[in-house]
Motif scaffolding. Structure first.
Motif: not given
Length: 345
Positions: A242-249
């Motif tokens: 899973v790819l995600h930058e915390p705080g982004t939507r």
């Protein structure tokens, strides 16, 4: 001239709908796999800056992004991408000298790109499955997930499973090895299901090198690349990236692999991992969880519905000076014919 990294980062940070696969760090992952950063910078009539993350290969291609590298397309200060903005980018891309130029937009922006594209753009249709996280985890679990998903997660929790959440920043993470092992199993299973010669299937898989892609993403993204893995009695069962930058939507369920011997079905581990990944995205402030592309009516599409995912049709856009799409289609047809002949013989 290459867009300065500081400018790319500033525009990425200023777009509330940016996804981590549009970040400068993602370009680093592609650079580690032989691609060259050729991103484009535009100043819009109202003064906002727009960046098209783009990579090239020796004048042959300029893509945002190559197949299986996630969502590209433009990031724009303020986040409002208009049809006129997308048309400006496509007009520029149309004039570029590379033989193949393409954009794979984030699905929720797909309609804007489709309207901006002219008749000469070749459209490659996809259907993404996306979960709306706005209700929050408790509401999703109670009403967004179907009963099948909730019951399967509860049953999985009764097994003695070794579940880990690791990131690309973890020096001793096991997740990449688990993914590599399970992916190799899957290649052999796909070959058997399709009637493909096993050496051919393994050669094609080696050329694509999905485990190498995941390793490159983990190095480039660090904590923004999360690898969930499950073992049972020391045996790999399932892995999700899973790819995600915390705080982004936007959180992206990018790649997954599962055991092919029956342990995954017995333990229902894939239900557990998807549930944990979605809960994790909710806790990190994501608004949407992208579960990837699946054909309408397929088993994977049906599975994703259990988690409340809805279908989002969109299209990749390609400009070709040579008939690449027809060649790819002919190659797939030839492989399909070989598979059908082997199954019938």
């Amino acid at each position: 001239m290459t867009v300065p990294r500081t400018v790319r980062q500033e525009v990425y940070d200023a777009d509330p709908d940016a996804v981590v696969t549009q970040s400068p760090a993602w370009s680093d992952a592609l650079a580690g796999r032989g691609h060259r950063d050729v991103s484009r910078l535009y100043t819009l009539p109202d003064g906002r800056r727009l960046v098209l993350p783009l990579v090239g290969r020796a004048g042959l291609s300029e893509e945002s992004w190559p197949y299986a590298w996630g969502y590209g397309g433009a990031v724009v200060e303020g986040g409002e991408l208009t049809v006129a903005d997308a048309r400006l980018v496509l007009d520029d891309l149309r004039r570029r000298p590379a033989l193949l130029r393409s954009v794979v937009p984030m699905p929720l922006r797909g309609a804007v790109w489709a309207e901006a594209a002219g008749a000469d753009a070749r459209r490659v249709p996809y259907t993404a499955q996306v979960v709306d996280l706005a209700p929050g985890w408790d509401e999703l679990w109670a009403r967004g997930f179907r009963r099948q998903a909730r019951n399967s997660v509860r049953k999985a929790e009764r097994f003695d499973l070794d579940v880990r959440r690791e990131t690309g920043a973890d020096p001793d993470a096991r997740g990449l090895d688990v993914f590599r092992t399970l992916y190799a199993q899957s290649v052999d299973r796909w070959a058997a299901d399709r009637g493909q010669p096993l050496p051919l299937a393994r050669a094609l898989a080696a050329r694509r090198d999905r485990p190498g892609q995941v390793a490159a993403a983990a190095r480039a993204l660090g904590e923004r690349c999360v690898v969930w893995s499950v073992l049972r009695d020391g045996e790999p069962v399932a892995a999700n990236v899973v790819l995600h930058e915390p705080g982004t939507r936007h959180a992206l369920g990018w790649m997954c692999a599962m055991d092919t011997t029956g342990i995954a079905r017995e333990t229902l581990a894939t239900y557990l991992l998807h549930s944990l990944a979605i809960r994790d995205a909710c806790a990190a402030g994501a608004r949407w969880f992208h579960m990837g592309e699946s054909d309408a009516g397929s088993g994977p599409e049906h599975f994703k519905r259990y988690f409340g995912a809805v279908a989002v049709p969109y299209a990749a856009l390609r400009f070709e000076r040579l008939p690449f799409s027809r060649a790819e289609q002919a190659a797939r047809s030839a492989l399909g014919a070989v598979s059908r002949w082997r199954r019938a013989s």
